[in-house]
Enzyme design. Structure first.
Site, PDB file in Angstrom:
ATOM      1  N   ILE A 369       0.528  -1.088   0.054  1.00 57.70           N
ATOM      2  CA  ILE A 369       0.163   0.116  -0.044  1.00 57.70           C
ATOM      3  C   ILE A 369       0.952   1.452  -0.064  1.00 57.70           C
ATOM      4  CG2 ILE A 369      -1.665  -0.969   1.085  1.00 57.70           C
ATOM      5  CD1 ILE A 369      -1.095   0.420   3.655  1.00 57.70           C
ATOM      6  N   CYS A 430      -2.709 -12.059   0.766  1.00 59.50           N
ATOM      7  CA  CYS A 430      -1.588 -11.076   0.672  1.00 59.50           C
ATOM      8  C   CYS A 430      -1.182 -11.193   2.243  1.00 59.50           C
ATOM      9  CB  CYS A 430      -1.954  -9.581   0.336  1.00 59.50           C
ATOM     10  SG  CYS A 430      -3.614  -9.095   1.233  1.00 59.50           S
ATOM     11  N   SER A 431      -1.234 -10.126   2.843  1.00 64.38           N
ATOM     12  CA  SER A 431      -0.700 -10.220   4.359  1.00 64.38           C
ATOM     13  C   SER A 431      -2.062 -10.335   5.390  1.00 64.38           C
ATOM     14  CB  SER A 431       0.108  -8.992   4.915  1.00 64.38           C
ATOM     15  OG  SER A 431       1.363  -8.979   4.303  1.00 64.38           O
ATOM     16  N   GLY A 433      -5.196  -9.965   3.718  1.00 63.93           N
ATOM     17  CA  GLY A 433      -6.398 -10.387   2.987  1.00 63.93           C
ATOM     18  C   GLY A 433      -7.462  -9.515   2.786  1.00 63.93           C
ATOM     19  N   TRP A 434      -7.163  -8.059   2.847  1.00 65.60           N
ATOM     20  CA  TRP A 434      -8.468  -7.129   2.630  1.00 65.60           C
ATOM     21  C   TRP A 434      -8.032  -5.914   1.588  1.00 65.60           C
ATOM     22  CZ3 TRP A 434      -8.231  -6.789   8.503  1.00 65.60           C
ATOM     23  CH2 TRP A 434      -6.873  -6.089   9.023  1.00 65.60           C
ATOM     24  N   ARG A 436      -4.766  -6.463  -1.368  1.00 66.88           N
ATOM     25  CA  ARG A 436      -4.452  -7.077  -2.802  1.00 66.88           C
ATOM     26  C   ARG A 436      -5.173  -8.152  -2.937  1.00 66.88           C
ATOM     27  NH1 ARG A 436       1.922  -6.427  -1.368  1.00 66.88           N
ATOM     28  NH2 ARG A 436       0.955  -6.591   0.888  1.00 66.88           N
ATOM     29  N   ARG A 476      -8.313   3.573   4.803  1.00 63.48           N
ATOM     30  CA  ARG A 476      -7.680   3.828   3.454  1.00 63.48           C
ATOM     31  C   ARG A 476      -8.009   5.007   2.847  1.00 63.48           C
ATOM     32  NH1 ARG A 476      -4.599   0.375   5.236  1.00 63.48           N
ATOM     33  NH2 ARG A 476      -4.410  -1.717   4.705  1.00 63.48           N
TER      34      ARG A 476
END
Length: 656
Positions: A369, A430-431, A433-434, A436, A476
């Protein structure tokens, strides 16, 4: 399922069409860096000297919530009432005016200083100048604002002036000047920061006050059980579960999930405990023919000592066994391999192929991000406010924005092809999961399933893969939060919508929605007019009673579908799209990123042409149906005259 591969021909670019209340001006600038303080001061002095203001303090009888700055000398206006009416700001139901200031100067980077009236409501900043023909207007939702700075007063013509610089989230900056002593009592800066950043002072967002009534109820667009049934679920291998109905197992997941059948509760709890934030693997999509699935989750917490969880290994084996077409399971880790290794040292990590039998691990090398946020910042530098034509391509390339779009699209195509061609089930994470994970899951589903290319289907896709599965929109985007430098802010959803636009360019007839649909979604991602994108998870939205206290964006869109419909749409049912992800086939989305620059707009309003084409299409379709009835009647008449049971005419199957 059939394959559709993009050709070299690209769809014509479409201009922005602004949704009512979306806050776009008739002539505007890009956002970007604040610029040098010296240059800003020069503009401030020039604007101050070029305008002569005379004004007085607001009368005491004016309400504190509705403070109007009035000039006593209105004799210069032959029709003051008419002008005042022209300067009025249009209001939404529930919207209230907080401050009105006259003789404010907007410093437009394209046409210079413009003097007019600034109206501040609890939803928007509205600036209008009736000195020009047609009148110049600027309508900006406060939710779009990322940073507001007040520039110290400068002396000009014996009066001290103040400057306002507003950095926006939608690729533009705004600059205003006004007389400090005359407008100081209106507290323009204070009111602006108060209503632009309500979350920072524990006040509700404007969406909670907005009371528009639409003929269509947008909150009914997404029914998880109905959507899973559309996919053919439940079946013998997968069940629709309410195990997370109280959000206790995973507070960032929806209440209803699809998971393998016959998984014991104790085992599921151990799987959730082994995954970051409890985000255990759940089904997003199942292939209607092969039963290959797309399953999403977060990273396993293997840590530096390669910790194992037999329940998690068994769980993934169950996912693989549910697909009889393949004896392999492909795990797509969206991260760069080096970043995943770094996470492993911090307690996270990734699946080991030795621990997960018959599993293939693939790293998609998608940046995090922070890299994406920095890339967009660089892009703003390139497009705001002046474009260097001689270095346009090299400057765009230096931002790496299109390169990151390419990597993301390539990962989604790779996932979709693994499901479609190799008939293999995939797991994506991803890390957390919300971020990528949401991008890749929804893009691959858009490629595989034609339903998601319809207007309703795309709304369902966003509700399902982004909202219900806990993309942290509030964090975000920073809704109503004045902390513009927060490390967790990132244009992840914007990057996804850009990828969707890239695919629509390569397959211009495969999508029911047009470019305006995507632009409207992005505008109201920031506006805080609707409740759709508020908060970080379903649990929070339920707690805040979003569906009862706010209006859905889909209510607005679905009440005027003709505005958002692609006239060239053909329902390629059961066709898989294979967009080309080479940089040669990708293009900067000018109608979004550079739309505030009047010199970048097409001369012909293509959206209006699209509406006309829709009307022509409807007329032609009506004529086709009339001809079909005539053919059918002639066939029946001819058949009865000849009395021949073997003679028949096939109905004409034509669609315009």
């Amino acid at each position: 399922m059939d394959r559709l591969v993009s050709s070299d021909s690209l769809a014509a670019k479409k201009p922005p069409r602004l949704a009512p209340g979306s806050g776009q001006a008739s002539v505007e600038s890009q956002d970007g860096p604040a610029g040098s303080h010296v240059e800003w001061c020069k503009q401030l002095i020039a604007a101050t000297i070029s305008t002569h203001h005379s004004a007085s303090v607001v009368p005491e009888d004016i309400s504190k919530d509705y403070r109007v700055f009035r000039r006593p000398d209105l004799g210069v206006l032959r029709d003051g009432n008419k002008v005042a009416q022209m300067e009025e700001a249009p209001l939404f139901p529930g919207e209230a005016i907080k401050t009105i200031a006259k003789d404010v100067t907007y410093i437009c980077p394209f046409i210079g200083a413009i003097s007019g009236t600034l109206t501040l409501t609890d939803y928007k900043l509205y600036f209008k100048s009736v000195e020009r023909e047609p009148p110049f207007t600027l309508d900006v939702p406060l939710g779009v604002m990322s940073r507001i700075e007040q520039i110290a007063g400068l002396q000009g013509h014996g009066a001290s002036s103040c400057g306002l610089e507003i950095v926006c989230k939608d690729m533009r900056n705004l600059r205003f000047t006004y007389k400090q002593e005359e407008h100081g009592k209106l507290e323009i800066f204070e009111n602006l920061t108060h209503f632009a950043f309500p979350v920072s002072i524990n006040l509700p967002l404007f969406a909670m006050k907005y009371k528009e009534n639409f003929p269509v109820q947008g909150w009914k667009v997404y029914d998880p059980v109905a959507e899973y049934k559309r996919q053919g679920l439940p079946n013998e291998s997968w069940t629709i579960s309410k195990v997370n109905s109280n959000y206790e197992l995973c507070d960032t997941y929806p209440a209803i999930v699809v998971m393998p059948t016959n998984v014991k509760d104790d085992d599921l709890c151990k799987v959730a405990a082994f995954r970051t934030s409890g985000r255990f693997p759940v089904l997003s999509w199942i292939h209607p023919e092969t039963q290959a699935t797309i399953t999403r989750c977060s990273q396993p917490m293997v840590g530096p000592n390669d910790k194992r969880c037999k329940e998690d290994e068994k769980y993934l084996q169950t996912i693989m066994d549910a697909n009889a077409q393949s004896h392999k399971l492909t795990i797509f880790d969206a991260r760069q391999n080096s970043v995943a290794d770094a996470n492993k040292a911090k307690g996270g990590g990734y699946e080991s192929e030795s621990a997960y039998s018959n599993a293939e691990l693939v790293f998609l090398e998608i940046h995090n991000i922070h890299v994406i946020r920095e890339s967009l910042r660089k892009l703003k530098d390139v497009v705001y406010p002046v474009i260097d034509e001689s270095k346009w391509l090299s400057n765009i390339d230096s931002t790496h924005w299109l390169e990151y779009i390419r990597i993301l699209l390539a990962g989604a195509v790779r996932m979709a092809d693994k499901v479609e061609s190799a008939k293999t089930s995939v797991v994506i994470h991803c890390s957390d999961g919300w971020d990528r994970t949401s991008q890749l899951a929804s893009l691959s589903m858009l490629i595989l399933d034609s339903f998601y290319r319809t207007i309703k289907g795309f709304e369902v896709l966003l509700e399902k893969e982004w909202l219900s599965f806990g993309h942290r929109f509030a964090v975000r985007v920073g809704h109503g939060d004045e902390n513009h430098a927060a490390a967790d802010r990132s244009p992840i959803f914007l990057q996804f919508i850009d990828c969707v636009w890239q695919i629509t360019r390569q397959f211009p007839a495969a999508f029911e929605f047009n470019e305006l649909f995507l632009l409207t979604i992005l505008d109201h991602l920031y506006s805080c007019l609707f409740g759709t994108f508020l908060f970080n998870s379903d649990q929070q939205r339920v707690k805040e009673e979003v569906q009862t206290k706010t209006v859905s964006l889909w209510s607005y869109i679905n009440s005027q579908l003709e505005e958002f419909t692609n006239p060239f749409y053909v329902n390629y049912e059961n066709h898989v799209l294979y967009p080309v992800t080479s940089l040669r086939h990708l293009e900067l989305w000018v109608n979004y990123y550079v739309r505030w620059n009047p010199r970048m707009r097409p001369q012909v309003p293509i959206h209006q042409n699209s509406k006309e084409l829709l009307g022509i299409r409807a007329e032609l379709q009506k004529k086709v149906e009339e001809l079909q009835r005539e053919v059918s009647n002639l066939a029946m008449s001819s058949s009865s005259e000849r009395a021949s049971p073997t003679h028949s005419v096939s109905p004409v199957q034509t669609t315009v």
